[in-house]
Design a protein around this motif. Structure first.
Motif, PDB file in Angstrom:
ATOM      1  N   ALA A 191       2.201   1.608   6.189  1.00  0.00           N
ATOM      2  CA  ALA A 191       2.975   1.775   4.954  1.00  0.00           C
ATOM      3  C   ALA A 191       3.287   3.232   4.666  1.00  0.00           C
ATOM      4  CB  ALA A 191       2.211   1.165   3.784  1.00  0.00           C
ATOM      5  N   GLY A 192       2.928   4.139   5.580  1.00  0.00           N
ATOM      6  CA  GLY A 192       3.249   5.545   5.408  1.00  0.00           C
ATOM      7  C   GLY A 192       2.204   6.365   4.687  1.00  0.00           C
ATOM      8  N   VAL A 193       1.014   5.807   4.482  1.00  0.00           N
ATOM      9  CA  VAL A 193      -0.068   6.522   3.799  1.00  0.00           C
ATOM     10  C   VAL A 193      -0.797   7.419   4.795  1.00  0.00           C
ATOM     11  CG1 VAL A 193      -2.211   6.261   2.480  1.00  0.00           C
ATOM     12  CG2 VAL A 193      -0.339   4.637   2.156  1.00  0.00           C
ATOM     13  N   ASP A 194      -1.177   8.604   4.347  1.00  0.00           N
ATOM     14  CA  ASP A 194      -1.978   9.519   5.159  1.00  0.00           C
ATOM     15  C   ASP A 194      -3.428   9.045   5.087  1.00  0.00           C
ATOM     16  OD1 ASP A 194      -3.313  11.578   6.400  1.00  0.00           O
ATOM     17  OD2 ASP A 194      -2.789  13.108   4.916  1.00  0.00           O
ATOM     18  N   ALA A 195      -3.785   8.126   5.965  1.00  0.00           N
ATOM     19  CA  ALA A 195      -5.123   7.539   5.959  1.00  0.00           C
ATOM     20  C   ALA A 195      -5.764   7.753   7.320  1.00  0.00           C
ATOM     21  CB  ALA A 195      -5.054   6.046   5.641  1.00  0.00           C
ATOM     22  N   ARG A 196      -6.999   8.242   7.316  1.00  0.00           N
ATOM     23  CA  ARG A 196      -7.714   8.371   8.585  1.00  0.00           C
ATOM     24  C   ARG A 196      -9.100   7.769   8.439  1.00  0.00           C
ATOM     25  NH1 ARG A 196     -11.165  12.960   9.157  1.00  0.00           N
ATOM     26  NH2 ARG A 196     -11.004  14.493   7.473  1.00  0.00           N
ATOM     27  N   VAL A 207      -7.018   0.548   6.850  1.00  0.00           N
ATOM     28  CA  VAL A 207      -6.423   1.803   7.322  1.00  0.00           C
ATOM     29  C   VAL A 207      -5.190   1.524   8.175  1.00  0.00           C
ATOM     30  CG1 VAL A 207      -6.802   3.816   8.805  1.00  0.00           C
ATOM     31  CG2 VAL A 207      -8.524   3.159   7.111  1.00  0.00           C
ATOM     32  N   ASP A 208      -5.258   0.526   9.035  1.00  0.00           N
ATOM     33  CA  ASP A 208      -4.081   0.171   9.841  1.00  0.00           C
ATOM     34  C   ASP A 208      -2.902  -0.186   8.944  1.00  0.00           C
ATOM     35  OD1 ASP A 208      -5.489   0.570  12.170  1.00  0.00           O
ATOM     36  OD2 ASP A 208      -5.851  -1.568  12.551  1.00  0.00           O
ATOM     37  N   LYS A 209      -3.161  -0.986   7.923  1.00  0.00           N
ATOM     38  CA  LYS A 209      -2.082  -1.404   7.027  1.00  0.00           C
ATOM     39  C   LYS A 209      -1.568  -0.229   6.204  1.00  0.00           C
ATOM     40  CE  LYS A 209      -0.877  -4.895   3.574  1.00  0.00           C
ATOM     41  NZ  LYS A 209      -1.334  -6.076   2.797  1.00  0.00           N
ATOM     42  N   LEU A 211       0.783  -1.235   0.000  1.00  0.00           N
ATOM     43  CA  LEU A 211       0.000   0.000   0.000  1.00  0.00           C
ATOM     44  C   LEU A 211       0.816   1.289   0.000  1.00  0.00           C
ATOM     45  CD1 LEU A 211      -2.801  -1.038   2.531  1.00  0.00           C
ATOM     46  CD2 LEU A 211      -2.682  -1.426   0.058  1.00  0.00           C
ATOM     47  N   SER A 212       2.114   1.220   0.031  1.00  0.00           N
ATOM     48  CA  SER A 212       2.902   2.449   0.092  1.00  0.00           C
ATOM     49  C   SER A 212       2.695   3.279  -1.172  1.00  0.00           C
ATOM     50  CB  SER A 212       4.389   2.116   0.247  1.00  0.00           C
ATOM     51  OG  SER A 212       4.866   1.399  -0.869  1.00  0.00           O
ATOM     52  N   GLY A 213       2.794   4.594  -1.003  1.00  0.00           N
ATOM     53  CA  GLY A 213       2.712   5.496  -2.138  1.00  0.00           C
ATOM     54  C   GLY A 213       1.322   5.914  -2.538  1.00  0.00           C
ATOM     55  N   LEU A 214       0.300   5.468  -1.813  1.00  0.00           N
ATOM     56  CA  LEU A 214      -1.059   5.871  -2.145  1.00  0.00           C
ATOM     57  C   LEU A 214      -1.345   7.269  -1.608  1.00  0.00           C
ATOM     58  CD1 LEU A 214      -3.092   2.592  -1.496  1.00  0.00           C
ATOM     59  CD2 LEU A 214      -2.066   3.412  -3.634  1.00  0.00           C
ATOM     60  N   PRO A 215      -2.289   7.978  -2.222  1.00  0.00           N
ATOM     61  CA  PRO A 215      -2.603   9.351  -1.799  1.00  0.00           C
ATOM     62  C   PRO A 215      -3.387   9.373  -0.490  1.00  0.00           C
ATOM     63  CG  PRO A 215      -4.038   8.676  -3.581  1.00  0.00           C
ATOM     64  CD  PRO A 215      -3.041   7.577  -3.425  1.00  0.00           C
ATOM     65  N   PRO A 216      -3.566  10.559   0.090  1.00  0.00           N
ATOM     66  CA  PRO A 216      -4.358  10.678   1.323  1.00  0.00           C
ATOM     67  C   PRO A 216      -5.774  10.152   1.127  1.00  0.00           C
ATOM     68  CG  PRO A 216      -3.164  12.700   0.890  1.00  0.00           C
ATOM     69  CD  PRO A 216      -3.005  11.849  -0.325  1.00  0.00           C
ATOM     70  N   MET A 217      -6.301   9.568   2.182  1.00  0.00           N
ATOM     71  CA  MET A 217      -7.645   9.006   2.071  1.00  0.00           C
ATOM     72  C   MET A 217      -8.419   9.159   3.375  1.00  0.00           C
ATOM     73  SD  MET A 217      -6.639   4.945   1.901  1.00  0.00           S
ATOM     74  CE  MET A 217      -5.507   5.216   0.529  1.00  0.00           C
ATOM     75  N   LEU A 218      -9.718   9.334   3.223  1.00  0.00           N
ATOM     76  CA  LEU A 218     -10.654   9.332   4.348  1.00  0.00           C
ATOM     77  C   LEU A 218     -11.559   8.129   4.188  1.00  0.00           C
ATOM     78  CD1 LEU A 218     -12.142  10.552   6.813  1.00  0.00           C
ATOM     79  CD2 LEU A 218     -13.532  11.871   5.177  1.00  0.00           C
TER      80      LEU A 218
END
Length: 311
Positions: free
Chosen positions: A263-268, A257-259, A233-240
């Motif tokens: 992987a450094g994704v801005d996910a909330r 979201v945990d994964k 999942l690395s490199g994906l854009p921010p997500m809600l």
């Protein structure tokens, strides 16, 4: 007042009763065409929908622009509807797309991707790629002015599209809004057990049947482009991500979201108490749906490139 009558006094219970009334009519002999027609009626947009609707051909993929009232930003939201890859349509999700357009101030391009069982995996993903390329070629500011969005299977499709774009070295969208995302077609998450009694509609057997309908009986439910939870999942854009606490697919959202965060994704993630699968489809009935859509709109506005133009 009887116990049954008292139990249906809350808005969420009235919504559940409406959905169950439709699902309860389905049996082994119900055709997929009948299910699709029932879904479109259940979620039909009101005749006074406050949005402009324009059908378009996105390089052979049927689509439609949903424009919010007044002026819109230069940003665009590419939307993939839910329905287990077998039901759902632009008609069933027109009101939800209009709500997202109004909340974000952006035009929404809904995608009428091909459905199973007539068109199994990867037909939906192929259509998603085509629609994204069509939209990208028309956005003056490119991928920075595009967000992806979707619900349920459509949210999973949005994630699969992003994995595919990243792997191909193609421009990624600026952000993604994911409502009750279906990320694991193997239905391996803990919530299929822990939320089985709480979820009034979707159970593991139904989820697995939809997965078979999409993949075919010999399909691999852990292929990342079908089940993005199993991707890198690395490199994906921010997500809600928004999900209801009662959902059997709750783990599809929380585990993803945990994964992604690992992987450094801005996910909330927003977990909405007492809410069911894609509760945002009931904005006239549920205050929580209206609040969630406002939160989604704020997220999209903050990440798309141009400020709202004032008349």
């Amino acid at each position: 007042m009887s116990g049954v009558e008292g139990a249906a006094t809350r808005p969420i219970d009235a919504v559940i009763a409406r959905v169950r009334a439709v699902y309860g009519r389905w049996g082994r002999g119900t055709t997929v065409q009948q299910m699709r027609a029932d879904w479109d009626r259940l979620f039909a947009a009101p005749p006074d929908l406050d949005a402009r609707v324009e059908p378009v051909d996105a390089n052979g993929v049927p689509a439609e622009w949903i424009s919010p009232p007044g002026e819109a930003t230069d940003g665009a939201v590419l939307y993939f509807h839910g329905g287990g890859f077998q039901v759902g349509s632009l008609a069933s999700h027109r009101e939800l797309m209009a709500c997202i357009a109004a909340a974000s101030g952006c035009r929404v391009l809904g995608v009428g991707y091909r459905l199973a069982p007539e068109h199994r995996y990867p037909a939906a993903l192929d259509d998603a790629r085509t629609a994204y390329a069509w939209l990208l070629s028309r956005q003056r500011k490119g991928a920075a002015s595009i967000a992806l969005a979707g619900d349920s299977a459509g949210a999973g499709l949005a994630l699969s599209l992003m994995l595919s774009l990243r792997d191909a070295g193609a421009p990624l969208p600026a952000a993604a809004l994911l409502m009750s995302p279906w990320t694991d077609l193997s239905a391996s998450g803990a919530s299929y057990e822990t939320r089985a009694d709480a979820d009034p509609i979707h159970q593991r057997a139904m989820i697995l049947a939809m997965a078979r309908g999409y993949l075919g009986k010999d399909g691999d439910a852990r292929v990342p482009y079908a089940s993005p939870l199993f991707g890198q999942l690395s490199g994906l854009p921010p997500m809600l991500v928004q999900v209801g606490d009662r959902e059997t697919v709750r783990s599809d959202a929380t585990d993803f979201v945990d994964k992604a965060c690992a992987a450094g994704v801005d996910a909330r993630i927003e977990v909405w108490d007492d809410m069911i699968h894609v509760f945002q489809q009931f904005p006239h009935d549920l205050a929580e749906a209206r609040q969630a859509l406002q939160s989604a709109g704020a997220f999209l506005r903050a990440r798309l490139s141009s400020p709202l133009r004032v008349r």
